[in-house]
Each structure stands twice: as structure tokens, then as C-alpha cells.
Design an enzyme around this catalytic site. Structure first.
Site, PDB file in Angstrom:
ATOM      1  CB  ILE A  73      46.909  49.337  48.740  1.00 45.71           C
ATOM      2  CG1 ILE A  73      46.721  49.276  47.225  1.00 45.71           C
ATOM      3  CG2 ILE A  73      47.998  48.405  49.231  1.00 45.71           C
ATOM      4  CD1 ILE A  73      47.907  49.854  46.451  1.00 45.71           C
ATOM      5  CB  CYS A  74      42.683  45.491  48.649  1.00 45.49           C
ATOM      6  SG  CYS A  74      41.317  46.333  47.833  1.00 45.49           S
ATOM      7  NE  ARG A  75      42.589  41.092  41.122  1.00 44.00           N
ATOM      8  CZ  ARG A  75      41.590  41.194  40.237  1.00 44.00           C
ATOM      9  NH1 ARG A  75      40.420  41.640  40.605  1.00 44.00           N
ATOM     10  NH2 ARG A  75      41.790  40.844  38.987  1.00 44.00           N
ATOM     11  CG  MET A  86      48.302  45.966  45.266  1.00 40.71           C
ATOM     12  SD  MET A  86      49.838  46.948  45.363  1.00 40.71           S
ATOM     13  CE  MET A  86      50.954  45.982  44.348  1.00 40.71           C
TER      14      MET A  86
END
Length: 109
Positions: free
Chosen positions: A60-62, A88
Site C-alpha cells: 500500500i501507498c497513498r 491509504m
């Protein structure tokens, strides 16, 4: 690109957060492993030590771009990895908890 929806994640699924330090400190998923994409290759061993041997790595990232890059790399290494769709930002929108290192409510930067 192997992808999973946030709604398909279960408590206890292994989550790898590849956002940078300032993003992580603002807020993250509790229990996630944090290895920023900028340090990922140098710190790859931390993932292999922490990840479950028979489980999937949810990256996961932004918003999903950086995590897609890391997911592709991990799949090339033979690791069962999937990109968390929406990152996120979507995690927070769906009501999943976002916390700081001290367990207080956080936010997605």
C-alpha cells in the site's frame, strides 16, 4: 498487476506500507510494516524476515502508484504480492483506522 480491494482485506493480513517517512508519521494502518520505496531495495531483507512464509504481501501507498511498482518487483522475486487498490486514501475513506506511532488517530498525508 495483481490487485486487491480494501474491502477484501481481513484483520491480520500482512500489509507493507511503502510511503515516505512523513506520510507514515502522519498516519498509517496499525500493524503495517513500513519500508519507504526510496529505501526499499536496501531494506528488502526486512520484508523477507517479517513477511509470513506462506502468506500474501499486501502493498500500500497513498493512492496506488508506488505500491504498484513495489508489487511488480516482489512478484518478479517470486513473492505472492498484491497492490492495494486506492491506497491509504481509500483506506481512510472506507473507515479503516489510521493511527500514529503512539496509537493516536492519524490522517493520510
Amino acid at each position: 498487476m495483481p490487485t486487491v480491494q480494501i474491502t477484501d482485506l481481513k484483520d491480520g493480513d500482512f500489509l507493507l506500507d511503502v510511503r515516505e517517512d512523513d506520510e507514515w508519521q502522519a498516519g498509517h494502518a496499525e500493524g503495517a510494516l513500513h519500508i519507504p520505496i526510496s529505501e526499499f531495495v536496501a531494506r528488502y531483507g526486512e520484508l523477507t524476515e517479517a513477511a509470513p512464509q506462506d502468506g500474501r504481501v499486501h502493498v500500500i501507498c497513498r493512492s496506488g502508484g508506488r505500491s504498484a511498482q513495489v508489487t511488480m518487483y516482489l512478484v518478479q522475486q517470486g513473492i505472492d504480492a498484491v497492490n492495494v487498490d486506492g491506497g491509504m486514501q481509500h483506506w481512510q475513506v472506507t473507515g479503516r483506522p489510521v493511527v500514529t506511532d503512539d496509537g493516536k488517530p492519524g490522517f493520510v498525508l
